[in-house]
Design a protein around this motif. Structure first.
Motif, PDB file in Angstrom:
ATOM      1  N   SER A   1       5.655   4.500  -3.732  1.00 51.68           N
ATOM      2  CA  SER A   1       4.919   4.453  -2.465  1.00 51.68           C
ATOM      3  C   SER A   1       5.849   4.486  -1.257  1.00 51.68           C
ATOM      4  O   SER A   1       5.485   5.029  -0.209  1.00 51.68           O
TER       5      SER A   1
ATOM      6  N   GLN B   1      -0.477   2.312   3.141  1.00 55.72           N
ATOM      7  CA  GLN B   1      -1.769   2.753   2.637  1.00 55.72           C
ATOM      8  C   GLN B   1      -1.774   2.722   1.116  1.00 55.72           C
ATOM      9  O   GLN B   1      -0.723   2.826   0.471  1.00 55.72           O
ATOM     10  N   GLU B   2      -2.971   2.598   0.554  1.00 59.43           N
ATOM     11  CA  GLU B   2      -3.088   2.633  -0.898  1.00 59.43           C
ATOM     12  C   GLU B   2      -2.875   4.070  -1.370  1.00 59.43           C
ATOM     13  O   GLU B   2      -3.546   4.990  -0.933  1.00 59.43           O
TER      14      GLU B   2
ATOM     15  N   VAL C   1      -7.915  -2.135   1.533  1.00 63.62           N
ATOM     16  CA  VAL C   1      -6.654  -1.952   0.810  1.00 63.62           C
ATOM     17  C   VAL C   1      -6.425  -3.179  -0.052  1.00 63.62           C
ATOM     18  O   VAL C   1      -6.514  -4.308   0.439  1.00 63.62           O
TER      19      VAL C   1
ATOM     20  N   TYR D   1      -4.568  -6.129  -2.265  1.00 67.64           N
ATOM     21  CA  TYR D   1      -3.310  -6.840  -2.421  1.00 67.64           C
ATOM     22  C   TYR D   1      -3.524  -7.894  -3.492  1.00 67.64           C
ATOM     23  O   TYR D   1      -4.657  -8.240  -3.842  1.00 67.64           O
TER      24      TYR D   1
ATOM     25  N   HIS E   1       1.462  -4.597  -5.316  1.00 69.02           N
ATOM     26  CA  HIS E   1       1.052  -4.337  -6.694  1.00 69.02           C
ATOM     27  C   HIS E   1       1.432  -5.550  -7.549  1.00 69.02           C
ATOM     28  O   HIS E   1       2.404  -6.242  -7.234  1.00 69.02           O
TER      29      HIS E   1
ATOM     30  N   THR F   1      -4.489   9.942  -2.217  1.00 67.65           N
ATOM     31  CA  THR F   1      -4.902   8.911  -1.274  1.00 67.65           C
ATOM     32  C   THR F   1      -6.226   9.304  -0.611  1.00 67.65           C
ATOM     33  O   THR F   1      -6.835  10.318  -0.957  1.00 67.65           O
TER      34      THR F   1
ATOM     35  N   ARG G   1     -13.696   2.718  -2.021  1.00 64.79           N
ATOM     36  CA  ARG G   1     -12.695   3.007  -3.038  1.00 64.79           C
ATOM     37  C   ARG G   1     -13.328   3.538  -4.321  1.00 64.79           C
ATOM     38  O   ARG G   1     -12.620   3.892  -5.264  1.00 64.79           O
TER      39      ARG G   1
END
Length: 409
Positions: free
Chosen positions: A111, A151-152, A201, A203, A216, A313, A321
């Protein structure tokens, strides 16, 4: 100023500590309730002024804040950037449970290769030799402020390790060794982590270490396989990914980006938003490129450039999501190989255009509809980063990409 400060005012007092941004207050309005009341700054909003990483903030957010601060500074000696990157590693290793490679957290490389310049920047070279001091994939190689990816992103690269060229995903390096090949042990390990969403997002927090927030799930260093590792004797990263030779770089500036970024002029270029176009000249995406490289793209016909797919993304406007685990998404089921047209949607060339791609040609309502891509230049079979951007998944698929082993220098 002290690390911990008690502020006392006429109607209120509060306690603050720069390692935590929760502020416990006591007010004369309702003392009993206010003892428990906290002003909470979001876990994705670490704005402390000091260089100490903050607990109860996602590790990658604190890291971004510090990198932005360091890269904004004018360093007396260009080699000072190496010392800066070492300082970042020492401060952040406990929060990432990871060592660092040229300023980037090793176990988040998939990432963090996606950092972006904020303003004017150029390569950092040794004043004595004129040679690069760092690999092109590290922000330490460049002079100028950068920001890190928060960003994810769903990684689409496979790291290659050893003489037998074993493939690893990013999660393989973050999970305990025993869980890499054993599905049940992997599920058991994931159950030790709690996932929360902020701004859609995710966490993660571990039950045994609830004060630390991770981008992650990441096991302790001694429990994991060390990787990704640079190729022996070099600073080159080796991975397998899709590349596209068919997509073209539009040397015109993507003007919808130019409206809100620092504008380039004829004589001075900062960071140029260039269009990525398909064979029919439709805008499929964009890439951010340093101004001096943009000038070279216009004049160097002998150089060879390609786009490398790094991850999948969403658009910033896509909050959903999806119902299923995004990591299980099948790209082949998502893409459309036939040309599509949506004439009622906003033209990308108008002020209300989306700033990503031609919405009349590519469907931006698809979930996870973008790939992040890296523009690279090839020299002696080694790829060197020039910029990072995004392209619609259909534009990418219709360009007929191919898998290739990438050596990134």
């Amino acid at each position: 100023m002290s690390l911990r400060v008690l502020f006392v005012a006429k109607d209120q007092c509060y306690f603050a500590c720069k390692h935590r941004q929760n502020v416990v207050t006591e007010s004369s309005d309702n003392p009993e309730e206010s003892l428990l009341r906290k002003h909470e700054i979001g876990v994705f909003e670490d704005s402390t002024a000091n260089m100490v990483p903050s607990l109860q903030h996602v590790n990658i957010i604190s890291y971004r804040r510090v990198v932005e601060s360091y890269t904004s500074r004018h360093l007396t000696y260009k080699s000072d950037m190496l010392n800066a990157s070492r300082g970042i590693e020492a401060a952040f290793r406990p929060l990432f449970r990871s060592d660092f490679l040229f300023g980037l957290p090793r176990f988040e490389l998939d990432s963090q290769l996606l950092w972006q310049p904020v303003g004017l920047y150029a390569r950092r070279c040794d004043p004595a030799t004129g040679l690069s001091m760092f690999p092109s994939w590290s922000w330490a190689e460049w002079v100028g402020k950068v920001t890190c990816n928060t960003q994810e992103n769903l990684s689409r690269i496979a790291w290659i390790e050893g003489e037998d060229e074993t493939r690893f995903s990013g999660n393989d390096f973050r999970y305990p060794k025993a869980a890499v090949k054993d599905v049940f042990k992997r599920l058991s390990y994931r159950m030790q982590w709690r996932c929360a969403l902020k701004y859609d997002v995710p966490y993660y927090t571990e039950s045994s270490d609830p004060e630390r927030y991770f981008f992650h799930p990441t096991a302790n260093e001694e429990e994991r396989t060390l990787g990704p590792n640079p190729k022996a004797g070099t600073d080159h990263l080796v991975f397998e990914a899709e590349i596209s030779e068919a997509l073209e770089i539009g040397l015109d500036h993507f003007w919808t980006h130019s409206l809100w970024r620092q504008e380039c002029t004829k004589d001075k270029h900062t960071v140029c938003p260039l269009t990525i176009r398909d064979k029919d000249n439709h805008i499929g995406g964009y890439v951010m490129v340093p101004g001096d490289i943009t000038t070279r793209l216009n004049n160097d016909d002998a150089a060879t450039y390609d786009f490398v797919r790094i991850s999948r993304t969403k658009t910033l406007e896509q909050e959903n999501r999806g119902k299923d685990n995004p990591e299980m998404l099948d790209d082949k089921e998502a893409v459309t190989l036939e040309k599509s047209y949506f004439p009622d949607r906003q033209d990308v060339r108008t002020p209300k255009g989306n700033g990503i791609c031609d919405a009349q040609r590519f469907d931006l309502t698809k979930p996870w509809c973008l790939y992040t891509v890296m523009l690279v230049e090839w020299k002696d079979e080694v790829a060197y980063r020039l910029g990072v951007g995004r392209v619609h998944i259909d534009a990418w698929a219709q360009a007929r990409p191919k898998n290739q082993i990438i050596v990134l220098g």
